[in-house]
Design a protein around this motif. Structure first.
Motif, PDB file in Angstrom:
ATOM      1  N   GLU A   1       1.963  10.350   2.505  1.00 31.73           N
ATOM      2  CA  GLU A   1       1.795   9.354   3.560  1.00 31.73           C
ATOM      3  C   GLU A   1       0.765   8.313   3.131  1.00 31.73           C
ATOM      4  OE1 GLU A   1       3.476   9.142   6.264  1.00 31.73           O
ATOM      5  OE2 GLU A   1       4.550  11.067   6.140  1.00 31.73           O
ATOM      6  N   PRO A   2       1.010   7.033   3.418  1.00 32.41           N
ATOM      7  CA  PRO A   2       0.025   5.991   3.094  1.00 32.41           C
ATOM      8  C   PRO A   2      -1.342   6.265   3.710  1.00 32.41           C
ATOM      9  CG  PRO A   2       2.132   4.999   3.642  1.00 32.41           C
ATOM     10  CD  PRO A   2       2.254   6.468   3.958  1.00 32.41           C
ATOM     11  N   ALA A   3      -1.355   6.873   4.901  1.00 32.22           N
ATOM     12  CA  ALA A   3      -2.633   7.175   5.562  1.00 32.22           C
ATOM     13  C   ALA A   3      -3.454   8.159   4.745  1.00 32.22           C
ATOM     14  CB  ALA A   3      -2.383   7.727   6.963  1.00 32.22           C
ATOM     15  N   HIS A   4      -2.769   9.128   4.111  1.00 34.19           N
ATOM     16  CA  HIS A   4      -3.486  10.080   3.269  1.00 34.19           C
ATOM     17  C   HIS A   4      -4.120   9.379   2.069  1.00 34.19           C
ATOM     18  CE1 HIS A   4      -0.600  13.447   4.845  1.00 34.19           C
ATOM     19  NE2 HIS A   4      -1.476  13.045   5.753  1.00 34.19           N
TER      20      HIS A   4
ATOM     21  N   THR B   1     -11.363   0.545   2.137  1.00 30.87           N
ATOM     22  CA  THR B   1      -9.945   0.796   2.322  1.00 30.87           C
ATOM     23  C   THR B   1      -9.181   0.122   1.184  1.00 30.87           C
ATOM     24  OG1 THR B   1      -9.546  -1.188   3.622  1.00 30.87           O
ATOM     25  CG2 THR B   1     -10.254   0.792   4.817  1.00 30.87           C
ATOM     26  N   PRO B   2      -7.970   0.546   0.877  1.00 28.50           N
ATOM     27  CA  PRO B   2      -7.183  -0.120  -0.169  1.00 28.50           C
ATOM     28  C   PRO B   2      -7.010  -1.621   0.089  1.00 28.50           C
ATOM     29  CG  PRO B   2      -6.178   1.987   0.381  1.00 28.50           C
ATOM     30  CD  PRO B   2      -7.275   1.743   1.391  1.00 28.50           C
TER      31      PRO B   2
ATOM     32  N   ILE C   1       0.834  -1.211   0.000  1.00 27.09           N
ATOM     33  CA  ILE C   1       0.000   0.000   0.000  1.00 27.09           C
ATOM     34  C   ILE C   1       0.866   1.258   0.000  1.00 27.09           C
ATOM     35  CG2 ILE C   1      -1.814   1.272   1.194  1.00 27.09           C
ATOM     36  CD1 ILE C   1      -2.712  -1.406   0.015  1.00 27.09           C
ATOM     37  N   ALA C   2       1.964   1.225   0.728  1.00 24.43           N
ATOM     38  CA  ALA C   2       2.840   2.395   0.790  1.00 24.43           C
ATOM     39  C   ALA C   2       3.448   2.691  -0.578  1.00 24.43           C
ATOM     40  CB  ALA C   2       3.941   2.163   1.826  1.00 24.43           C
TER      41      ALA C   2
ATOM     42  N   PHE D   1      -8.110   8.970   1.258  1.00 25.60           N
ATOM     43  CA  PHE D   1      -8.605   9.399  -0.055  1.00 25.60           C
ATOM     44  C   PHE D   1      -9.361   8.261  -0.744  1.00 25.60           C
ATOM     45  CE2 PHE D   1      -7.656   9.022  -4.618  1.00 25.60           C
ATOM     46  CZ  PHE D   1      -8.258  10.171  -5.119  1.00 25.60           C
ATOM     47  N   PHE D   2      -8.763   7.072  -0.754  1.00 28.80           N
ATOM     48  CA  PHE D   2      -9.360   5.946  -1.460  1.00 28.80           C
ATOM     49  C   PHE D   2     -10.682   5.527  -0.814  1.00 28.80           C
ATOM     50  CE2 PHE D   2      -9.841   1.512  -2.743  1.00 28.80           C
ATOM     51  CZ  PHE D   2      -9.523   1.571  -4.090  1.00 28.80           C
TER      52      PHE D   2
END
Length: 297
Positions: free
Chosen positions: A275-278, A290-291, A264-265, A282-283
């Motif tokens: 950032e992966p959290a962003h 979630t991704p 994911i990162a 968004f996704f």
């Protein structure tokens, strides 16, 4: 995501290499649908070449992040920017297909293959044919097959003409409003924005990093005020600049999540998120998932 080359095509379909063939044969070829003697499982992938398929039968088409079915006789246009595959539903039908590199046409077109509606971003890839048109296009593919076996010196010039004739059959089936050129400044700047947006894709490696992600980014690149860009895009398409960017990001994110083994990162970074959290936020906001959940479904 794997990129299938011309060489991969020959190896996967025929278990042979393309070495030793004429240079033009590395740019164009045409086949009946039942030509392959060494078949491998169908994989959803991008190619480094264009493809036109003429199919009889019932097929499921998986194109970008969408899937749809076609029945009867269908003309399909696939381009290197969009991952795709298709599979027969029930008994496999027959037909033809040709494959070619953009370079096969470079010296013969005023513009670019992607200027044609069927190859433009968001273009229509599938055309259902009535019996009369199907017979005419089938006859063109037969001519291509016959000429490929000949020693005629200018046969590749004929092939270009045949391909363009097939494309023009499809263009005649386009709605009239999609055939006109740029009619005003709003349309022109919107077309350039869309082209610039699409030029960033596909994401083919983890090292690739999206740099244009906001309306301001695109306005700066186009040397116009962001308000001017936003007004032009909204006027021409009925959708905001941000909406276009978001849709394209989501589409690419889905393709990367489904068809690569990147974590994911890595997907997050390649799409320009710090950032992966962003990216996850968004996704989920755009898809409701979630991704990680999207990837596992």
């Amino acid at each position: 995501m794997d990129i299938e080359t011309f060489e991969d095509f020959y190896r996967n379909k025929f278990n042979i290499t393309a070495t030793g063939v004429k240079p033009d044969l590395g740019q164009f070829n045409v086949f009946p649908m039942n030509c392959a003697t060494h078949k491998k499982p169908i994989r959803y992938s991008r190619k480094d070449y264009y493809k036109i398929s003429f199919l009889h039968g019932h097929y499921a088409i998986h194109y970008a992040d969408k899937s749809f079915e076609v029945q009867g006789t269908t003309l399909l246009f696939f381009n290197p920017q969009v991952p795709y595959t298709f599979e027969a539903i029930g008994e496999r039908g027959d037909g033809y297909f040709c494959i070619f590199k953009a370079s096969f046409f470079n010296e013969y077109l005023r513009g670019n293959l992607r200027d044609f509606p069927m190859y433009a971003p968001g273009g229509k890839p599938a055309y259902t044919l009535d019996e009369a048109v199907a017979q005419e296009i089938g006859a063109i593919f037969e001519k291509m097959l016959d000429n490929m076996q000949s020693d005629y010196r200018f046969k590749y010039d004929l092939m270009r003409n045949y391909v363009m004739e097939i494309m023009h059959y499809a263009l005649k089936m386009q709605p009239a409003e999609s055939q006109h050129g740029y009619i005003d400044a709003n349309t022109r700047i919107t077309a350039v924005f869309i082209e610039l947006l699409e030029r960033q894709f596909p994401i083919e490696s983890i090292e690739q990093h999206l740099t244009l992600r906001s309306a301001k980014d695109f306005a700066a690149e186009l040397n116009v005020h962001v308000n001017h860009l936003n007004r032009a895009v909204k006027h021409s398409t009925g959708r905001t600049t941000t909406h276009h960017i978001t849709d394209r990001l989501v589409s690419e994110a889905k393709a990367l999540l489904k068809h690569t083994d990147w974590n994911i990162a890595e997907v997050s970074y390649s799409l320009g998120f710090e950032e992966p959290a962003h990216f996850s936020n968004f996704f989920k906001k755009q898809t409701g998932l979630t991704p990680g959940i999207f990837r596992s479904n």
